[in-house]
Design a protein around this motif. Structure first.
Motif, mmCIF file in Angstrom:
data_model
loop_
_atom_site.group_PDB
_atom_site.id
_atom_site.type_symbol
_atom_site.label_atom_id
_atom_site.label_comp_id
_atom_site.label_asym_id
_atom_site.label_seq_id
_atom_site.Cartn_x
_atom_site.Cartn_y
_atom_site.Cartn_z
ATOM 1 N N GLY A 40 0.833 -1.206 0.000
ATOM 2 C CA GLY A 40 0.000 0.000 0.000
ATOM 3 C C GLY A 40 0.858 1.243 0.000
ATOM 4 O O GLY A 40 2.084 1.176 0.017
ATOM 5 N N GLU A 70 -3.910 0.334 7.645
ATOM 6 C CA GLU A 70 -5.346 0.019 7.519
ATOM 7 C C GLU A 70 -5.829 0.158 6.077
ATOM 8 O O GLU A 70 -6.893 -0.341 5.731
ATOM 9 C CB GLU A 70 -6.175 0.907 8.446
ATOM 10 C CG GLU A 70 -6.056 2.363 8.093
ATOM 11 C CD GLU A 70 -6.744 3.286 9.096
ATOM 12 O OE1 GLU A 70 -6.937 2.888 10.235
ATOM 13 O OE2 GLU A 70 -7.059 4.422 8.684
ATOM 14 N N GLU A 71 -5.029 0.813 5.234
ATOM 15 C CA GLU A 71 -5.428 0.957 3.828
ATOM 16 C C GLU A 71 -4.902 -0.176 2.957
ATOM 17 O O GLU A 71 -5.183 -0.218 1.771
ATOM 18 C CB GLU A 71 -4.915 2.299 3.272
ATOM 19 C CG GLU A 71 -5.645 3.478 3.868
ATOM 20 C CD GLU A 71 -4.891 4.779 3.683
ATOM 21 O OE1 GLU A 71 -3.852 4.804 3.001
ATOM 22 O OE2 GLU A 71 -5.352 5.775 4.267
ATOM 23 N N ARG A 72 -4.128 -1.076 3.548
ATOM 24 C CA ARG A 72 -3.581 -2.176 2.751
ATOM 25 C C ARG A 72 -4.689 -3.127 2.338
ATOM 26 O O ARG A 72 -5.332 -3.715 3.185
ATOM 27 C CB ARG A 72 -2.595 -2.992 3.587
ATOM 28 C CG ARG A 72 -1.274 -2.357 3.720
ATOM 29 C CD ARG A 72 -0.320 -3.314 4.399
ATOM 30 N NE ARG A 72 0.913 -2.631 4.706
ATOM 31 C CZ ARG A 72 1.969 -3.201 5.262
ATOM 32 N NH1 ARG A 72 1.923 -4.476 5.575
ATOM 33 N NH2 ARG A 72 3.060 -2.512 5.510
ATOM 34 N N GLN A 73 -4.912 -3.282 1.070
ATOM 35 C CA GLN A 73 -5.809 -4.331 0.634
ATOM 36 C C GLN A 73 -5.406 -4.775 -0.753
ATOM 37 O O GLN A 73 -4.956 -3.972 -1.540
ATOM 38 C CB GLN A 73 -7.267 -3.889 0.571
ATOM 39 C CG GLN A 73 -7.544 -2.458 0.870
ATOM 40 C CD GLN A 73 -8.991 -2.155 0.575
ATOM 41 O OE1 GLN A 73 -9.392 -2.229 -0.561
ATOM 42 N NE2 GLN A 73 -9.748 -1.840 1.614
ATOM 43 N N THR A 74 -5.573 -6.053 -1.007
ATOM 44 C CA THR A 74 -5.350 -6.536 -2.372
ATOM 45 C C THR A 74 -6.534 -7.402 -2.735
ATOM 46 O O THR A 74 -7.070 -8.112 -1.902
ATOM 47 C CB THR A 74 -4.077 -7.387 -2.483
ATOM 48 O OG1 THR A 74 -4.129 -8.368 -1.481
ATOM 49 C CG2 THR A 74 -2.831 -6.553 -2.366
ATOM 50 N N LYS A 75 -6.895 -7.297 -3.960
ATOM 51 C CA LYS A 75 -8.014 -8.142 -4.391
ATOM 52 C C LYS A 75 -7.495 -9.114 -5.441
ATOM 53 O O LYS A 75 -8.192 -9.460 -6.360
ATOM 54 C CB LYS A 75 -9.115 -7.255 -4.980
ATOM 55 C CG LYS A 75 -9.708 -6.287 -3.978
ATOM 56 C CD LYS A 75 -10.965 -5.637 -4.518
ATOM 57 C CE LYS A 75 -11.619 -4.753 -3.475
ATOM 58 N NZ LYS A 75 -10.916 -3.485 -3.285
ATOM 59 N N PRO A 116 -2.310 -11.032 2.094
ATOM 60 C CA PRO A 116 -1.850 -9.940 2.960
ATOM 61 C C PRO A 116 -0.534 -10.279 3.666
ATOM 62 O O PRO A 116 -0.286 -11.439 4.005
ATOM 63 C CB PRO A 116 -2.981 -9.791 3.985
ATOM 64 C CG PRO A 116 -4.176 -10.372 3.317
ATOM 65 C CD PRO A 116 -3.684 -11.459 2.407
#
Ligand SMILES: NC(=O)c1ccc[n+]([C@@H]2O[C@H](COP(=O)([O-])OP(=O)(O)OC[C@H]3O[C@@H](n4cnc5c(N)ncnc54)[C@H](OP(=O)(O)O)[C@@H]3O)[C@@H](O)[C@H]2O)c1
Length: 393
Positions: free
Chosen positions: A365, A370-375, A383
């Motif tokens: 990120g 808290e903004e870490r996201q992967t789809k 993660p």
């Protein structure tokens, strides 16, 4: 040579051909074999401080391929030795080289020799986070280090750090130490260093930590040996810690996240003479808190490079003592990694330099945890938890 180069306008980095550096008189040339990522790497590509054209990246491990002309005779590095270290890359306004390239030049005394038992990928994940934790534990919070360094000089340059030695915690039978973000890479080193210091001081340390439940088994076992863990996702974790410490509070705390309300909440569990250290500055705006009973101690790992660091808005002064500490620490690491200090587990990422931005930077990120996201569905895109992302070059 190939290098990953900042494109500030488009807030990204691309692989480009650039000239191979020549080592200065007091530098060595390293053929980079592996690099590891730190959250700071994508942060300053997404929010550039530097101009386009500079090489990005901090952590590396590789092979010594040339020695500068004025390296002291006392130095034992030879061509062909495996070494690890970090550079600042684009993480400051000052124009400095980065590590994500096939070759780099670095002062000969700011690397550590990788012991035979340690793999080159594992070694790539050690230098920056281990020094961060060492600065936090040993000269910011003042625990006893397992190697000698000029403490008076460090304290002379950083007088605010004079308080908080373990001996100053009086006759308390047990020292309570809390690590927030115990499963971060920084936290995994901090716990090991706290254990080493406790042994060196002959004091019993009770280690408390906050991490997701999935990591508790790992954190309870050696070499971390946590006594008590709470889940940071539980809103009442500070109360849980107070209960677990039977109201005694924490003599020391290290906040390895330092975002949002964490600094304030960590501060709320300190004993009356407790001290805390943090990893992100108030000036950066990652955390907010009203008046705190004791100001937490902040510092940046870059101090270890012994150069002034300019951000947009504030400057971290050059600290020769912090550099001297880094040199002693890296000498110690040359024998300690693998025996006294276990490297953080690594995730081998596929694809080399070409995939760093698309995969690795996406996983970390561009700012807050808290903004870490992967789809993304690939197995290497899960993660990040208690591990370093490593690329082979
Ligand atoms: N000041 C400096 O010089 C310096 C140097 C290095 C790093 N840093 C900073 O230190 C921080 C940690 O770096 P790192 O490389 O160790 O990170 P990291 O290894 O990438 O951290 C990943 C871990 O963060 C944990 N986590 C995420 N959100 C959390 C939260 N809200 N509360 C508690 N834990 C949380 C996750 O825990 P679970 O898997 O358990 O959920 C995960 O294991 C970063 O902000 C980095 O920029 C500062």
């Amino acid at each position: 040579m190939k290098a990953l180069v900042l494109d500030a306008e488009n807030r990204t980095a691309n692989v480009q051909d650039i000239p191979r550096p020549s080592p200065g008189a007091h530098e060595i040339l390293v053929k980079v074999e592996a690099i590891s990522l730190n959250p700071i790497d994508p942060l300053y590509v997404a929010h550039p401080l530097a101009e386009s054209g500079r090489t990005v990246g901090s952590d590396f491990a590789g092979i010594v391929s040339e020695l500068g002309s004025h390296i002291p005779a006392s130095n034992t590095l030879k061509i062909g030795d495996r070494v690890s270290g970090f550079l600042q890359g684009v993480c400051s306004v000052n124009d400095r080289p980065g590590a994500f390239a096939e070759y780099l030049a670095i002062p000969w005394d700011l690397v550590w020799k990788v012991p035979e038992s340690v793999g080159i990928e594992e070694a790539a994940g050690v230098s920056l986070v281990a020094l961060t934790a060492a600065q936090g534990m040993w000269y910011r919070l003042g625990l006893k280090a397992p190697f000698a360094y000029d403490e008076a000089k460090v304290l002379g340059e950083h007088s605010e750090r004079a308080a908080g030695r373990m001996e100053d915690q009086g006759e308390a039978d047990v020292i309570n130490f809390f690590v927030y973000g115990a499963s971060t890479s920084v936290g995994l080193y901090a716990a090991q260093m706290i254990r080493l210091s406790g042994r060196a001081n002959g004091r019993k340390v009770r280690l408390f930590g906050a991490a997701s439940k999935a990591r508790w088994e790992m954190l309870r076992s050696e070499p971390y040996g946590y006594d008590h863990l709470v889940d940071y996702r539980d809103g009442d974790w500070p109360e849980q810690i107070r209960r677990l410490s039977e109201g005694a509070g924490m003599h020391y705390a290290y906040d390895c996240i330092s975002e949002g309300s964490s600094v304030e909440r960590v501060s709320s569990i300190l004993a009356s003479n407790g001290r805390s250290a943090i990893v992100r500055s108030r000036a950066g705006g990652a955390w907010k808190a009203g008046q705190l009973p004791v100001e937490p101690i902040y510092g940046a790992v870059w101090e270890g490079l012994g150069e002034e660091v300019q951000y947009q808005g504030f400057t971290i002064e050059k600290s020769p003592a912090a550099r001297a500490f880094a040199v002693e620490f890296y000498q110690w690491l040359s024998s300690a990694v693998g025996s006294q200090l276990k490297p953080v587990p690594i995730r081998s990422m596929p694809g080399g330099l070409e995939r760093v931005v698309e995969d690795g930077y996406r996983l970390l990120g561009a700012g807050k945890m808290e903004e870490r996201q992967t789809k993304r569905a690939e197995e290497w895109m899960n993660p990040v938890s208690a591990e370093k992302l490593v690329y082979r070059l």
